[in-house]
Design a protein around this motif. Structure first.
Motif, PDB file in Angstrom:
ATOM      1  N   UNK A 101      -4.599  11.247  11.680  1.00 49.38           N
ATOM      2  CA  UNK A 101      -6.180  10.704  11.571  1.00 49.38           C
ATOM      3  C   UNK A 101      -6.280  10.250  10.119  1.00 49.38           C
ATOM      4  N   UNK A 102      -5.845  11.091   9.249  1.00 54.42           N
ATOM      5  CA  UNK A 102      -6.057  10.525   7.675  1.00 54.42           C
ATOM      6  C   UNK A 102      -5.438   9.104   7.413  1.00 54.42           C
ATOM      7  N   UNK A 103      -4.266   9.037   7.737  1.00 55.05           N
ATOM      8  CA  UNK A 103      -3.973   7.615   7.760  1.00 55.05           C
ATOM      9  C   UNK A 103      -4.564   6.495   8.398  1.00 55.05           C
ATOM     10  N   UNK A 104      -5.231   6.825   9.597  1.00 56.67           N
ATOM     11  CA  UNK A 104      -6.063   6.113  10.270  1.00 56.67           C
ATOM     12  C   UNK A 104      -7.229   5.455   9.238  1.00 56.67           C
ATOM     13  N   UNK A 105      -7.973   6.489   8.450  1.00 57.84           N
ATOM     14  CA  UNK A 105      -9.043   6.365   7.989  1.00 57.84           C
ATOM     15  C   UNK A 105      -8.737   5.468   6.548  1.00 57.84           C
ATOM     16  N   UNK A 106      -7.508   5.803   6.045  1.00 58.19           N
ATOM     17  CA  UNK A 106      -7.330   4.789   4.911  1.00 58.19           C
ATOM     18  C   UNK A 106      -6.764   3.645   5.341  1.00 58.19           C
ATOM     19  N   UNK A 107      -6.120   3.382   6.573  1.00 55.90           N
ATOM     20  CA  UNK A 107      -5.836   1.860   7.017  1.00 55.90           C
ATOM     21  C   UNK A 107      -6.979   1.150   7.362  1.00 55.90           C
ATOM     22  N   UNK A 108      -8.102   1.801   7.906  1.00 58.18           N
ATOM     23  CA  UNK A 108      -9.310   0.790   8.015  1.00 58.18           C
ATOM     24  C   UNK A 108      -9.849   0.383   6.958  1.00 58.18           C
ATOM     25  N   UNK A 109      -9.785   0.968   5.784  1.00 55.79           N
ATOM     26  CA  UNK A 109     -10.249   0.655   4.677  1.00 55.79           C
ATOM     27  C   UNK A 109      -9.785  -0.754   4.283  1.00 55.79           C
ATOM     28  N   UNK A 138       2.476  -1.463   8.777  1.00 58.16           N
ATOM     29  CA  UNK A 138       2.317  -0.220   8.970  1.00 58.16           C
ATOM     30  C   UNK A 138       2.576  -0.043  10.497  1.00 58.16           C
ATOM     31  N   UNK A 139       3.206   0.817  11.157  1.00 60.79           N
ATOM     32  CA  UNK A 139       3.144   1.148  12.560  1.00 60.79           C
ATOM     33  C   UNK A 139       2.050   1.914  12.985  1.00 60.79           C
ATOM     34  N   UNK A 148       2.347   5.673  14.361  1.00 59.69           N
ATOM     35  CA  UNK A 148       2.769   6.732  13.787  1.00 59.69           C
ATOM     36  C   UNK A 148       1.760   7.407  12.972  1.00 59.69           C
ATOM     37  N   UNK A 149       0.413   6.823  12.944  1.00 60.15           N
ATOM     38  CA  UNK A 149      -0.539   7.052  11.897  1.00 60.15           C
ATOM     39  C   UNK A 149      -1.271   8.473  12.287  1.00 60.15           C
TER      40      UNK A 149
END
Lengths: 225, 320
Positions: free
Chosen positions: A71-79, A64-65, A68-69
């Motif tokens: 705010x919502x992407x960041x939340x799911x990425x942190x999981x 994952x770059x 390009x995330x």
């Protein structure tokens, strides 16, 4: 798994915390990150956890770059991440159980599952008997272990730890390291920032050393021996 | 290139399947803990919902008063009357025939024929100036008093036009201007109530917004932590929106309770007071529909206040 490409981080005022950093951590690797305080360890972890954005360069984690995330992407990425903070970052008015359960609650797991998994994680760090305590009633080392239990409770793809053994005595430090090693054995990528050189020397893992924001060991060499 | 990368990102970082049960559980949990939070701090939360209640009570009372005046004036509008003064050449028979004709019209409520003699008699009895004036002949014309039924101003004007054109009618006197004036005053009061409602709704918005802002401030550290654990913005907002919801609901209910108290204390006095003028007092009460509107608007305005506070302050809680 974690890929840095010419990453620099400059703060307002011109201080450059990281300079053109490039390195690669493979999936399932166990890596130590060392360096004096101020060398950029915490900044590097903040970039991986998407708390901060690099001034230049690119970071890829699990393909994952990060740039390009939204705010919502960041939340799911942190999981996908299990993060152990130097200052614990516990919810002070919640019980130990609730603290460790948070990542599962955020992900919407069902309560019976949560109970089972929180108990397993607390058992691993030796705090099962303290599940009803508030963090304030625990010692610094115990709080640290609550933070570690919270980081591993979800069986994350990546464990990131900032001085996870800073408050622990040598015996406990070894136990915690072997806990991380257990996760590493089942394929979890582990990156631990630490300046406990004795501990690092005993364990035969790759070491990335930072000095004034630059990598001073060969970033792609494997093994410390 | 950038597009491709974004697409790859989306694929790799796909949100886990939405777990409806987990989502529902979190809603339930937020609703419950927000309510428990209010109950655990009864005094500080009471301050907020009492202010909401008072802000809602004022326009509600105005509304009830306006409804009451509207009902009363429907009766008063019938008081408007048109007096037709007939030609001197019109005989009593002709006058009475015309009165009967008018009486048959649907837009007319009552018609009264007053002959020359009747007018003279009543004039003399009221003024007792007979000796002073020493008139040897009755100068007063016969007249017909027409009371129209309640109808729109346009219909009324059409009726007046028709009456003016009647052959036997010399002059026409219309006592309707005050009705128009009354209607204007009512319109004005209604506008004032509307403006007042908007101002007080804004007050509720600000009160709730500020309360939620303080709540966000006090839980800033907590929010930063759960964001690091992968909480989405929606997840973070939820407890605060429920807080807004409960404030709105309790404020609306409290406004209704205050109204009940006012009704219990003042209904009798109002009844007695207005009865002395021969008027029936309005009930200080809301029907089910109006009560529903009161609650719903209280909740909606409070939710909006919470949403605005979140929109303004959520960015401050990003982890640092």
């Amino acid at each position: 798994m974690i890929h840095f490409d010419q990453v620099s981080k400059r703060y307002d005022g011109g201080f450059e915390a990281l300079s053109s950093l490039s390195f690669n951590i493979d999936k399932g690797e166990f890596v130590f990150l060392t360096g004096h305080s101020g060398a950029g360890k915490s900044t590097l972890l903040k970039l991986i956890t998407a708390i901060e954005k690099p001034s230049s360069g690119q970071i890829r984690v699990d393909g994952i770059q990060l740039k390009t995330m939204n705010r919502r992407d960041i939340a799911f990425y942190r999981r996908k991440l299990g993060i152990v903070h130097q200052d614990h970052q516990l919810l002070m008015n919640h019980s130990v159980f609730d603290n460790v359960a948070q990542p599962l609650i955020v992900a919407g797991e069902n309560p019976s599952d949560i109970k089972r998994r929180v108990h397993a994680a607390l058992d691993k760090v030796g705090l099962l008997s303290r599940e009803k305590f508030k963090p304030i009633q625990l010692s610094g080392g115990e709080q640290q272990r609550v933070g570690i239990a919270r980081a591993v409770v979800k069986k994350p793809d990546v464990i990131l730890a900032d001085e996870p053994t800073g408050n622990l005595d040598p015996a406990l430090s070894r136990d915690i390291m072997s806990l991380f090693a257990q996760f590493n054995d089942i394929g979890t990528t582990v990156l631990i920032a630490s300046h406990d050189l004795g501990l690092i020397a005993r364990l035969n893992y790759r070491v990335l050393s930072l000095k004034q924001g630059r990598m001073i060991t060969s970033p792609f060499a494997s093994g410390a021996a | 290139m950038a597009k491709n990368r974004a697409a790859t990102n989306r694929r790799r970082n796909r949100a886990p399947k939405v777990d409806i049960k987990g989502w529902y559980r979190h809603h339930l949990m937020c609703a419950r803990s927000a309510l428990m939070g209010l109950i655990r701090q009864p005094i500080s939360s009471a301050l907020t919902w009492l202010v909401i209640a008072i802000a809602l009570l004022l326009p509600t009372l105005f509304y009830i008063a306006l409804q009451a005046i509207n009902t009363q004036t429907q009766a008063w509008q019938e008081g408007g009357q048109i007096t037709l003064y007939l030609n001197n050449t019109t005989t009593i028979d002709q006058g009475q025939a015309l009165a009967n004709e008018l009486r048959a019209r649907p837009e007319v409520s009552t018609v009264e024929y007053i002959s020359k003699q009747q007018a003279w008699d009543s004039f003399r009895s009221v003024l007792s100036l007979q000796s002073a004036l020493e008139l040897d002949e009755n100068p007063l014309p016969a007249s017909i008093v027409v009371v129209p039924i309640e109808q729109s101003m346009a219909d009324l004007e059409a009726l007046i036009l028709m009456l003016t054109d009647l052959a036997d009618v010399e002059d026409i006197q219309i006592d309707l201007a005050w009705i128009e004036r009354l209607n204007n005053v009512l319109d004005l009061i209604e506008s004032i109530v509307q403006v007042l409602s908007i101002i007080l709704a804004t007050a509720v918005l600000l009160i709730v917004g500020n309360t939620i802002r303080l709540s966000i401030e006090s839980r800033k550290a907590e929010i930063q932590i759960i964001k690091l654990l992968g909480a989405t913005d929606n997840y973070v907002r939820r407890p605060f929106l429920y807080l807004g919801f409960w404030y709105g609901l309790s404020g609306g209910l409290a406004a209704w309770l205050l109204l009940t108290l006012i009704s219990l204390n003042f209904q009798n006095q109002l009844d007695t007071f207005l009865a002395s003028y021969g008027l029936t007092a309005p009930a200080i009460w809301l029907n089910v529909r109006e009560f529903g509107i009161l609650l719903l608007s209280s909740i909606l305005v409070s939710l909006m206040g919470a949403r605005i506070a979140l929109w303004r302050h959520l960015k401050d809680t990003d982890p640092q």
